[in-house]
Design a protein around this motif. Sequence first.
Motif, PDB file in Angstrom:
ATOM      1  N   GLN A 106      40.933  40.777 -16.031  1.00  0.00           N
ATOM      2  CA  GLN A 106      41.584  42.052 -15.719  1.00  0.00           C
ATOM      3  C   GLN A 106      42.486  42.439 -16.889  1.00  0.00           C
ATOM      4  O   GLN A 106      42.953  41.586 -17.627  1.00  0.00           O
ATOM      5  CB  GLN A 106      42.439  41.899 -14.459  1.00  0.00           C
ATOM      6  N   GLU A 107      42.740  43.746 -16.992  1.00  0.00           N
ATOM      7  CA  GLU A 107      43.679  44.232 -18.003  1.00  0.00           C
ATOM      8  C   GLU A 107      45.040  43.616 -17.745  1.00  0.00           C
ATOM      9  O   GLU A 107      45.415  43.381 -16.597  1.00  0.00           O
ATOM     10  CB  GLU A 107      43.815  45.760 -17.872  1.00  0.00           C
ATOM     11  N   LYS A 108      45.774  43.407 -18.806  1.00  0.00           N
ATOM     12  CA  LYS A 108      47.075  42.788 -18.669  1.00  0.00           C
ATOM     13  C   LYS A 108      47.971  43.590 -17.725  1.00  0.00           C
ATOM     14  O   LYS A 108      48.692  43.048 -16.891  1.00  0.00           O
ATOM     15  CB  LYS A 108      47.738  42.681 -20.039  1.00  0.00           C
ATOM     16  N   GLN A 109      47.858  44.888 -17.861  1.00  0.00           N
ATOM     17  CA  GLN A 109      48.723  45.747 -17.054  1.00  0.00           C
ATOM     18  C   GLN A 109      48.337  45.685 -15.578  1.00  0.00           C
ATOM     19  O   GLN A 109      49.188  45.627 -14.697  1.00  0.00           O
ATOM     20  CB  GLN A 109      48.619  47.180 -17.580  1.00  0.00           C
ATOM     21  N   THR A 110      47.044  45.677 -15.340  1.00  0.00           N
ATOM     22  CA  THR A 110      46.579  45.570 -13.949  1.00  0.00           C
ATOM     23  C   THR A 110      47.060  44.265 -13.333  1.00  0.00           C
ATOM     24  O   THR A 110      47.504  44.236 -12.186  1.00  0.00           O
ATOM     25  CB  THR A 110      45.038  45.569 -13.911  1.00  0.00           C
ATOM     26  N   VAL A 111      46.938  43.196 -14.127  1.00  0.00           N
ATOM     27  CA  VAL A 111      47.372  41.900 -13.627  1.00  0.00           C
ATOM     28  C   VAL A 111      48.828  41.995 -13.208  1.00  0.00           C
ATOM     29  O   VAL A 111      49.200  41.620 -12.091  1.00  0.00           O
ATOM     30  CB  VAL A 111      47.197  40.809 -14.709  1.00  0.00           C
ATOM     31  N   ASP A 112      49.631  42.522 -14.101  1.00  0.00           N
ATOM     32  CA  ASP A 112      51.062  42.596 -13.835  1.00  0.00           C
ATOM     33  C   ASP A 112      51.334  43.404 -12.569  1.00  0.00           C
ATOM     34  O   ASP A 112      52.104  43.000 -11.706  1.00  0.00           O
ATOM     35  CB  ASP A 112      51.752  43.221 -15.045  1.00  0.00           C
ATOM     36  N   VAL A 140      55.547  30.868 -10.438  1.00  0.00           N
ATOM     37  CA  VAL A 140      54.985  31.623  -9.330  1.00  0.00           C
ATOM     38  C   VAL A 140      54.130  32.777  -9.857  1.00  0.00           C
ATOM     39  O   VAL A 140      53.010  33.012  -9.395  1.00  0.00           O
ATOM     40  CB  VAL A 140      56.126  32.148  -8.430  1.00  0.00           C
ATOM     41  N   TYR A 141      54.678  33.446 -10.873  1.00  0.00           N
ATOM     42  CA  TYR A 141      53.947  34.567 -11.460  1.00  0.00           C
ATOM     43  C   TYR A 141      52.572  34.111 -11.948  1.00  0.00           C
ATOM     44  O   TYR A 141      51.549  34.702 -11.613  1.00  0.00           O
ATOM     45  CB  TYR A 141      54.765  35.141 -12.628  1.00  0.00           C
ATOM     46  N   ASP A 142      52.561  33.025 -12.721  1.00  0.00           N
ATOM     47  CA  ASP A 142      51.291  32.562 -13.295  1.00  0.00           C
ATOM     48  C   ASP A 142      50.339  32.046 -12.227  1.00  0.00           C
ATOM     49  O   ASP A 142      49.123  32.181 -12.345  1.00  0.00           O
ATOM     50  CB  ASP A 142      51.544  31.473 -14.336  1.00  0.00           C
ATOM     51  N   ASN A 143      50.906  31.430 -11.201  1.00  0.00           N
ATOM     52  CA  ASN A 143      50.054  30.984 -10.099  1.00  0.00           C
ATOM     53  C   ASN A 143      49.291  32.160  -9.504  1.00  0.00           C
ATOM     54  O   ASN A 143      48.090  32.075  -9.267  1.00  0.00           O
ATOM     55  CB  ASN A 143      50.904  30.328  -9.011  1.00  0.00           C
ATOM     56  N   ILE A 144      50.032  33.256  -9.264  1.00  0.00           N
ATOM     57  CA  ILE A 144      49.378  34.411  -8.649  1.00  0.00           C
ATOM     58  C   ILE A 144      48.443  35.092  -9.645  1.00  0.00           C
ATOM     59  O   ILE A 144      47.367  35.567  -9.294  1.00  0.00           O
ATOM     60  CB  ILE A 144      50.447  35.388  -8.115  1.00  0.00           C
ATOM     61  N   ALA A 145      48.842  35.066 -10.923  1.00  0.00           N
ATOM     62  CA  ALA A 145      48.069  35.806 -11.923  1.00  0.00           C
ATOM     63  C   ALA A 145      46.832  35.062 -12.408  1.00  0.00           C
ATOM     64  O   ALA A 145      45.918  35.670 -12.970  1.00  0.00           O
ATOM     65  CB  ALA A 145      48.969  36.129 -13.121  1.00  0.00           C
ATOM     66  N   PHE A 146      46.784  33.745 -12.164  1.00  0.00           N
ATOM     67  CA  PHE A 146      45.726  32.915 -12.754  1.00  0.00           C
ATOM     68  C   PHE A 146      44.329  33.466 -12.474  1.00  0.00           C
ATOM     69  O   PHE A 146      43.534  33.688 -13.386  1.00  0.00           O
ATOM     70  CB  PHE A 146      45.873  31.487 -12.216  1.00  0.00           C
ATOM     71  N   GLY A 147      44.053  33.722 -11.207  1.00  0.00           N
ATOM     72  CA  GLY A 147      42.729  34.216 -10.836  1.00  0.00           C
ATOM     73  C   GLY A 147      42.445  35.588 -11.434  1.00  0.00           C
ATOM     74  O   GLY A 147      41.323  35.869 -11.865  1.00  0.00           O
ATOM     75  N   VAL A 173      50.250  41.433  -9.468  1.00  0.00           N
ATOM     76  CA  VAL A 173      51.136  40.308  -9.166  1.00  0.00           C
ATOM     77  C   VAL A 173      52.411  40.833  -8.520  1.00  0.00           C
ATOM     78  O   VAL A 173      52.863  40.322  -7.497  1.00  0.00           O
ATOM     79  CB  VAL A 173      51.462  39.506 -10.437  1.00  0.00           C
ATOM     80  N   ARG A 174      52.967  41.881  -9.123  1.00  0.00           N
ATOM     81  CA  ARG A 174      54.239  42.388  -8.594  1.00  0.00           C
ATOM     82  C   ARG A 174      54.060  42.987  -7.204  1.00  0.00           C
ATOM     83  O   ARG A 174      54.896  42.815  -6.326  1.00  0.00           O
ATOM     84  CB  ARG A 174      54.846  43.403  -9.559  1.00  0.00           C
ATOM     85  N   HIS A 175      52.952  43.651  -7.021  1.00  0.00           N
ATOM     86  CA  HIS A 175      52.680  44.236  -5.718  1.00  0.00           C
ATOM     87  C   HIS A 175      52.571  43.138  -4.657  1.00  0.00           C
ATOM     88  O   HIS A 175      53.180  43.213  -3.590  1.00  0.00           O
ATOM     89  CB  HIS A 175      51.383  45.049  -5.785  1.00  0.00           C
ATOM     90  N   THR A 176      51.785  42.107  -5.004  1.00  0.00           N
ATOM     91  CA  THR A 176      51.600  40.995  -4.062  1.00  0.00           C
ATOM     92  C   THR A 176      52.930  40.323  -3.763  1.00  0.00           C
ATOM     93  O   THR A 176      53.254  40.021  -2.609  1.00  0.00           O
ATOM     94  CB  THR A 176      50.640  39.953  -4.668  1.00  0.00           C
TER      95      THR A 176
END
Lengths: 280, 335, 376
Positions: free
Chosen positions: C105-111, C92-99, C114-117
Amino acid sequence: MTLRRLKSIALTIGFWLLVGVLVLYAIFPFYYAIVTSLKPSSQLFEVSYWVDSLDFSNYVTVLSQPTFLAAIRNSVIVALSVVLIALLLGLTAAWALGRVRFRGRTTVMMIVLGVSMFPQVAVLSGLFEVIRTLDLYNSPGGLILSYTIFTLPFTVWILTTFMRQLPDELEEAAIVDGASPWVTLTKVFMPLLWPAMATTGLLAFIAAWNEFLFALTFTLTDSQRTVPVAIALISGGSQYELPWGPIMAASVIVTVPLVVLVVIFQRRIVSGLTAGAVKG
Amino acid sequence: MATRQPTLAQTSAAQNPGGAVDATQPARPRRERGTRVRRRRVRAAWLFLTPMLIGLALVAGWPLARTFWFSVTDASLSSLEGANFIGLENYLVHDNGWYGILADPLWWQSVWNTLYFALVSVSLEAVLGVIVALVLNAHFRGRTLVRAAMLIPWAIPTVVSAKIWAWMLNDQFGIINHLLMTLGLIDAPRSWTADASLSMWAVIMVDVWKATPFVALLVLAALQMLPSDCYEAAKVDGIHPVRVFFRVTLPLITPALLVAVIFRALDALRVFDVIYVLTSNAASTMTMSIYARQQLVEFQDVGYGSAASTLLFMIIALVTVVYLYLGRRQLGGGS
Amino acid sequence: MAGLTLERVNKRFGSTQVIDDVSMQIDNGEFIVFVGPSGCGKSTLLRLIAGLESITHGDLMIDDQRVNNLTPPERGIGMVFQSYALYPHMSVYDNIAFGLKLAKQEKQTVDERVRHTAKLLQLDGLLERLPKALSGGQRQRVAIGRAMAREPKILLFDEPLSNLDAALRVQTRNEIARLHERLGSTMIYVTHDQVEAMTLADRIVVLNAGHVEQIGTPRELYERPASRFVAGFIGSPKMNFIQVTAEADAEQGCRVEIPAVGQRALPLAFSAGSGSANEATLGVRPEHLIPTPSERGEGLEIVNVEYLGSEAYLYLERNDGELLVCRTQAPSPFQRGQRVTLDFDPLHGHLFDHDGRAVPPLERHAAPAAAQGATS
Ligand SMILES: Nc1ncnc2c1ncn2[C@@H]1O[C@H](COP(=O)(O)OP(=O)(O)OP(=O)(O)O)[C@@H](O)[C@H]1O
Ligand SMILES: [Mg+2]
């Protein structure tokens, strides 16, 4: 006992008899090769249907020949490289042919199909020239190159069939996520196509492992031969004194891995063969 | 604005019934060639195809063209570069009698052998393949094992199977002769691979043994996709199983069987290794591939051998084209 | 967040015109629903907006920029597919993070994103799971999360609820409505379910055979359908249609002759055209038909009564065999086999001309709903 009952019993017996005959027909030659290979050379010329001795001297003879070991090594190198190349080129081509509609697609499909129907001798002289020009004569490189003529078309064909079965929406989701075709192929499709790639790879491996004509023509010295050529060229003093024991031992050695693979992956292989053929 | 007023869309649609171009309206922008996504995909498609196309050109297209060229030259294996154009002399030339391939009785024999081999072995494989498939399609214990067993001949390298059969068919110590003599079917050992009247049958037997599983698997796949309701209907109507097979099953599996048969036929027409290993270059089993390779490699006559290869290619291309044409007509357009 | 304008958008597949001169204006933050029968081109229109299909001709503008040639991410859209189309091999994490990762995006921003979403969609506990280990509703939320994660200006949904069972559908529908409120982004939603359309939409676009039949708020569509098609499509049970002959009347608007009912005057600006233009279709919604028990066996027979708890439907057979539906309060005082006469409030009568277009009301009778809804 009624007549009906008798009839059904007769049918059952007949059916099992048929199954028995077919199985025997299918496996007896290989079984007989094993039986022969386990005989000491003194008993070789007495026909027997059972393994009555466990004599490994034929295997020792074969495996102590450096040329046979070299042949196995060559075959492994060639077959694995061919699989790798066929999968790599096949996968990208299959994406293009299976998932993009563009002008010329049918033509390319027809070319691929056409090449898979080439008789190998028809390209023998031209290919010989190419291989010599590239300085690949009498080396595994020449065989790896030449084997793409038959592995690539069916790899492309089978992978295209599998590629078409992946849902469109998955690719569209990737597009909306901003994935380029290459990213879609490697990050989204490839992980999903592992089974198909295993199947195709296996078929390509078997085809390359078994090839004879090119291997016979494009290699010259014993150290560069592949297994089928090595086995075909094992010879004794004369035509009538072929060393059947070692030949059977060598045959068993090169066949056992294939038989094991086929028995394990039979479902995969069947799906690959049918996928390649349905559209044919 | 009141709702009952037509929306913008309705107005324009009303003014322009059927989408016909109205001269009073501004010209529409020129039709675009797809979105950028699409154009990018098409470009990527060609890019992705390039390695494969280069590969095929290198190992198939160019060599084939060279073979065609060599066939009209006097090239020999040692002097490929110094070949001279000699027209169709390799094919046919009149010079105190006819010479060239088309005048070579051995070539015509190999053509005949090839056709005979292809016809007989593929027919046998088709019949046997359907029988094996029907057996494998029945539900019985150990079906998976039997299917695996059926795959073994297919997996064994051709050279190996030819060697194994050569040993089994050995005239002095072979188990086949032994078996047949024990059963009293023959009274003296036969020389299966050397006797000109038997060797073709020996070769066919080995090929049938090896290729039947392929046909059986394709037919089996078709059988397993058949709808079971027409069988049940036939059963309810009390139709004899044999009749059901010919009236229902066979027509339904025919497409799959045809595919298998064409694949096998193309293989049989270019057959080389089984025959080469079993009977070497013997005239009684010489096929077109063997003939061409003998000329090319053993006699080093690349020009003549290429001419033979070219003829073989033409024959196979003809079969393929006829097949594609018929297949297309039958299936109403390909993919 | 962005507004969207379609100007005479056309789409042709080969020679078939699938989208025919569609124009509309969608405001920033609006929730728009496309409805229409199967095959009318809803998905195609959505995919044109997404950039998955090319526009044959016409213009698509997002925030006044022509985007015909931009890729979906460049357009700033996110899309939720009918089959979810989650990447089956990614968590699920990677699905949301893929785009997000593809957008460099910075790794931290991605994280963080994803967590916010995930939090917003109550997916926190599921981030490590693969799609196949999720329920239908959870997959649906992951699909929405994946579409949202890049914070697109416009979110597109293609029949996102059609794979869910009825109960979950109601729940997810509510969640989407709340999400729209919270995010405030523009959303375009395709469905063929009119309940979804009515409950979710700020405005509904009714499509029919590739063209727009009507654009309006749910209430406008229900109370003032612009065509017979819309009138029949929106509302359940369907509006009753009766063939009538109409006649313009300077005083009362128009006069219709209704078989088995008699003559009625409607406050509609009917104008007779040429030929058989006197023929028209009267439309009355089931709740606006007023049945009265008849005394002397005249009127229509009730052939069926459907009791639904809160209300009841009476089915009346007309002389030509057609059925009329009448909605009454439950329990209904009527019984099967009874004969009733029908009437309706002329204010609730709809009249459709020969071409199926609604006859507009007289100016002084303009419906109250019409004053509120502002189109285009
Ligand atoms: N790629 C295509 N090629 C040709 N025709 C197409 C293509 N995609 C859609 N169509 C046609 O366009 C029309 C509209 O299709 P679309 O998928 O937009 O309908 P829809 O309104 O979404 O229907 P549904 O409610 O069933 O999803 C259909 O008639 C369909 O056959
Ligand atoms: Mg749709």
